[in-house]
Motif scaffolding. Sequence first.
Motif, PDB file in Angstrom:
ATOM      1  N   PRO A 112       1.025  -1.302   0.047  1.00 44.88           N
ATOM      2  CA  PRO A 112      -0.094   0.113   0.037  1.00 44.88           C
ATOM      3  C   PRO A 112       0.680   1.112   0.147  1.00 44.88           C
ATOM      4  O   PRO A 112       2.024   1.137   0.314  1.00 44.88           O
ATOM      5  N   ASP A 113       0.370   2.399  -0.569  1.00 44.46           N
ATOM      6  CA  ASP A 113       0.883   3.761  -0.370  1.00 44.46           C
ATOM      7  C   ASP A 113       0.027   4.559   0.308  1.00 44.46           C
ATOM      8  O   ASP A 113      -0.720   5.202   0.069  1.00 44.46           O
ATOM      9  N   LYS A 114       0.410   4.379   1.813  1.00 42.34           N
ATOM     10  CA  LYS A 114      -0.428   5.239   2.903  1.00 42.34           C
ATOM     11  C   LYS A 114      -0.343   6.859   2.619  1.00 42.34           C
ATOM     12  O   LYS A 114      -1.082   7.552   3.143  1.00 42.34           O
ATOM     13  N   GLU A 115       0.693   7.302   1.944  1.00 41.27           N
ATOM     14  CA  GLU A 115       0.776   8.749   1.483  1.00 41.27           C
ATOM     15  C   GLU A 115      -0.234   9.034   0.562  1.00 41.27           C
ATOM     16  O   GLU A 115      -0.514  10.331   0.243  1.00 41.27           O
ATOM     17  N   ASP A 116      -0.728   8.154  -0.410  1.00 41.29           N
ATOM     18  CA  ASP A 116      -1.622   8.525  -1.547  1.00 41.29           C
ATOM     19  C   ASP A 116      -3.186   8.860  -0.793  1.00 41.29           C
ATOM     20  O   ASP A 116      -3.401   8.489   0.011  1.00 41.29           O
ATOM     21  N   SER A 117      -3.596   9.791  -1.335  1.00 41.49           N
ATOM     22  CA  SER A 117      -4.912  10.269  -1.057  1.00 41.49           C
ATOM     23  C   SER A 117      -6.070   9.210  -1.126  1.00 41.49           C
ATOM     24  O   SER A 117      -7.040   9.284  -0.561  1.00 41.49           O
ATOM     25  N   GLY A 118      -5.902   8.178  -2.176  1.00 42.71           N
ATOM     26  CA  GLY A 118      -6.609   6.899  -2.196  1.00 42.71           C
ATOM     27  C   GLY A 118      -6.811   6.039  -1.009  1.00 42.71           C
ATOM     28  O   GLY A 118      -7.874   5.550  -0.793  1.00 42.71           O
ATOM     29  N   PHE A 119      -5.756   5.983  -0.003  1.00 43.55           N
ATOM     30  CA  PHE A 119      -5.801   5.434   1.302  1.00 43.55           C
ATOM     31  C   PHE A 119      -6.448   6.275   2.402  1.00 43.55           C
ATOM     32  O   PHE A 119      -5.917   7.504   2.583  1.00 43.55           O
ATOM     33  N   THR A 120      -7.679   5.886   2.736  1.00 43.26           N
ATOM     34  CA  THR A 120      -8.331   6.599   3.745  1.00 43.26           C
ATOM     35  C   THR A 120      -8.482   6.124   4.903  1.00 43.26           C
ATOM     36  O   THR A 120      -9.257   6.514   5.802  1.00 43.26           O
ATOM     37  N   GLY A 121      -7.335   5.309   5.556  1.00 40.44           N
ATOM     38  CA  GLY A 121      -7.307   4.671   6.787  1.00 40.44           C
ATOM     39  C   GLY A 121      -7.696   3.174   6.625  1.00 40.44           C
ATOM     40  O   GLY A 121      -7.936   2.517   5.929  1.00 40.44           O
ATOM     41  N   ASP A 122      -7.776   2.734   7.942  1.00 38.19           N
ATOM     42  CA  ASP A 122      -8.180   1.316   8.023  1.00 38.19           C
ATOM     43  C   ASP A 122      -9.364   1.149   7.584  1.00 38.19           C
ATOM     44  O   ASP A 122     -10.631   1.385   7.881  1.00 38.19           O
ATOM     45  N   ASP A 123      -9.443   0.048   6.469  1.00 39.06           N
ATOM     46  CA  ASP A 123     -10.616  -0.410   5.786  1.00 39.06           C
ATOM     47  C   ASP A 123     -10.320  -1.450   4.827  1.00 39.06           C
ATOM     48  O   ASP A 123      -9.171  -2.002   4.579  1.00 39.06           O
ATOM     49  N   GLU A 124     -11.381  -1.871   4.170  1.00 41.81           N
ATOM     50  CA  GLU A 124     -11.302  -2.999   3.363  1.00 41.81           C
ATOM     51  C   GLU A 124     -11.013  -2.276   2.040  1.00 41.81           C
ATOM     52  O   GLU A 124     -11.635  -1.355   1.597  1.00 41.81           O
ATOM     53  N   TYR A 125     -10.258  -2.815   1.196  1.00 41.71           N
ATOM     54  CA  TYR A 125      -9.910  -2.191  -0.356  1.00 41.71           C
ATOM     55  C   TYR A 125      -9.856  -3.279  -1.295  1.00 41.71           C
ATOM     56  O   TYR A 125      -9.617  -4.379  -1.089  1.00 41.71           O
ATOM     57  N   ILE A 126     -10.398  -3.077  -2.347  1.00 39.98           N
ATOM     58  CA  ILE A 126     -10.403  -3.922  -3.609  1.00 39.98           C
ATOM     59  C   ILE A 126      -8.808  -3.921  -4.397  1.00 39.98           C
ATOM     60  O   ILE A 126      -8.236  -2.719  -4.418  1.00 39.98           O
ATOM     61  N   PHE A 127      -8.422  -5.083  -4.427  1.00 36.71           N
ATOM     62  CA  PHE A 127      -7.077  -5.450  -4.904  1.00 36.71           C
ATOM     63  C   PHE A 127      -6.945  -6.005  -6.564  1.00 36.71           C
ATOM     64  O   PHE A 127      -7.826  -7.157  -6.389  1.00 36.71           O
ATOM     65  N   LYS A 128      -6.202  -5.401  -7.301  1.00 35.06           N
ATOM     66  CA  LYS A 128      -6.258  -6.206  -8.726  1.00 35.06           C
ATOM     67  C   LYS A 128      -4.853  -5.715  -9.562  1.00 35.06           C
ATOM     68  O   LYS A 128      -4.125  -4.810  -8.883  1.00 35.06           O
ATOM     69  N   VAL A 129      -4.575  -6.276 -10.147  1.00 37.21           N
ATOM     70  CA  VAL A 129      -3.331  -6.095 -11.091  1.00 37.21           C
ATOM     71  C   VAL A 129      -3.770  -5.681 -12.266  1.00 37.21           C
ATOM     72  O   VAL A 129      -4.615  -6.203 -13.204  1.00 37.21           O
ATOM     73  N   GLY A 130      -3.121  -4.616 -13.013  1.00 38.02           N
ATOM     74  CA  GLY A 130      -3.245  -4.094 -14.311  1.00 38.02           C
ATOM     75  C   GLY A 130      -2.062  -4.165 -15.262  1.00 38.02           C
ATOM     76  O   GLY A 130      -0.918  -4.310 -14.984  1.00 38.02           O
ATOM     77  N   SER A 131      -2.251  -4.216 -16.486  1.00 36.38           N
ATOM     78  CA  SER A 131      -1.084  -4.377 -17.465  1.00 36.38           C
ATOM     79  C   SER A 131      -1.476  -3.484 -18.472  1.00 36.38           C
ATOM     80  O   SER A 131      -2.364  -2.794 -18.929  1.00 36.38           O
ATOM     81  N   TYR A 132      -0.209  -3.128 -19.091  1.00 40.47           N
ATOM     82  CA  TYR A 132      -0.049  -2.184 -20.277  1.00 40.47           C
ATOM     83  C   TYR A 132       0.764  -2.809 -21.309  1.00 40.47           C
ATOM     84  O   TYR A 132       1.686  -3.631 -21.147  1.00 40.47           O
ATOM     85  N   THR A 133       0.424  -2.575 -22.621  1.00 45.34           N
ATOM     86  CA  THR A 133       1.193  -2.917 -23.581  1.00 45.34           C
ATOM     87  C   THR A 133       2.386  -2.173 -23.897  1.00 45.34           C
ATOM     88  O   THR A 133       2.466  -1.165 -23.212  1.00 45.34           O
TER      89      THR A 133
END
Length: 416
Positions: free
Chosen positions: A267-288
Motif C-alpha cells: 500500500p501507499d499510505k501517503e496517497d489520497s486514495g488510502f483513507t485509513g483502516d478499511d477493506e480495499y479492492i486489489f487487482k493487477v493492471g497491465s499495459y502494452t
Amino acid sequence: MIFLIFVTFFFISTTTLASADTITLNEFYSAGSTSASTGPDWVEIYNDGSDISLYQLLDDGDHSKNLSNASCNDNFCTIDWSNLLNNTGDTIKLVLISSGEILDQVTYSTSGDIPAPSTGQSAGRDPDGTGSWVIFSTPSKGSSNNSSSTPTFTPSPIPTNTPTPTALPSPTPTRKPTSIPVIFNIASTPSSINTDQFLSVSIEIKGWTANQTYYLKGAFIKDGSTNYFGQTKVGPDWIKNNQKYDQQFLITTNSSGEWNGSLDVMPDKEDSGFTGDDEYIFKVGSYTQSGNGPEWSNTTTINIKNNSTPTPIAINTTSTSFVQPTSNLSLQSSPNSSPTHNLQIPAYLKAIESSVAGTASTSGAIFKETVAPPAQTASLFSLPIFGGFVLILTGIGTILFHTRTKILGLIKQIKQ
C-alpha cells in the motif's frame, strides 16, 4: 420424418442465436460540461440480450463507471459519466467486471480510431453495434444511430480536394487469439496487511500475444472510488501507481503467449486514495509496450491497517532524590567507633575545656563529640568550624592567663 428434422434444426438455430448476445460501445459524447446547454459526458451501449449490470466502463485515467444504473431503451443503454472523458482525447473500454476482460474499446484523438468530437457532436457506430466509428453532427443518445443525421468526418488537412468521409474500421484486438481463452488471474493474496508490509501475488497469464513485452502494476482502490493507489517493486525500487507505465514491472510472454510469476505490491499510505483502516479492492493492471491499458485481472478484497501510530513510550515518573553522603566525621574516644579524630588540648585549657564540654578531664584528655544520627550528621564543613572555635577559646584563655598574671603582679606591688 422431414418435419421432425426441420423442427429440430429450427430449435437448434433459435437457441444458438438467442445465446449469441451482442454488447458493444455504440456512441459517446465527450464535450460535456457543467453547463446546462451542453450537459454531461455520456456513453451509449448497444445491448442485445446481456445483463447490463455485469459490465463497467473504464477510461485512460482509471476512472470506472458501473453500468447497473444505465437507462435502457430497447437495445440502447446510456449512462452519464460526470464529465470525466477528456475533450481532446481518451480511451473508452467496455469491461466484464467478473474477469476484467475488455469486450470493446474505442480511442478518440488526432491519432486514434476516431477524431475527438467537437462541441455539439458525438461519435458512434454506423450501423448500430457493428459499424465503423464516425462523427455525428447531431447526437442520438438512447436511440438508433441509423436514423441520425448524415455522419461527417474531417481528416487531417492535405493539399488536395476535400475527400469523401471514410468510415474508420473498428480496432482489431491484437492480444486475444480466438482459439485460446484470455486468462489474467491473480492468487495467493492475504486477507489483511499493514501499510508497511508487502504482498507477493501470484499471476497467471494465458492467451496473450506471444513473445511480447508488457508492464504490470498492482493497485488498491476503495469500493465506489476512482482513486487507485499502491506501490509495485521493480528491482530495488518501489514504483508508485501514478508513475509512467513503462516504469512498472516488465514481463515478456513466451512463445505460447503465457507468463507465470509473482509481483510484490504494498500500500501507499501517503496517497489520497488510502483513507485509513478499511477493506480495499486489489487487482493487477497491465499495459502494452506502446502504453495501451490498463487491462485488469480478477479482483480480491484486502483489509489494510495503518500501523504508523507511534507506540506510547512509558516514562518513569518516580522522583529521583539526591542522597547526601553521610558524613564520616566523628569525634569520639571509643576505639570501636569509626572514624575518630583525636585532638589534644593543652593543659592550661583544661578548665576551659571542662566548662565547655561539661566534663572533667585530666591532663592530655581527649576532646570528645558524638556524631548525631545519619539524618542529623554534621557535614564535612563542621571540621573548619570546630577548629575555629578551638582557636577562639585558646585566644580567650591566653588573654585571661596574661591578665591574671598582671593582676597578681599589681597586688604583690601594693602589698610591698
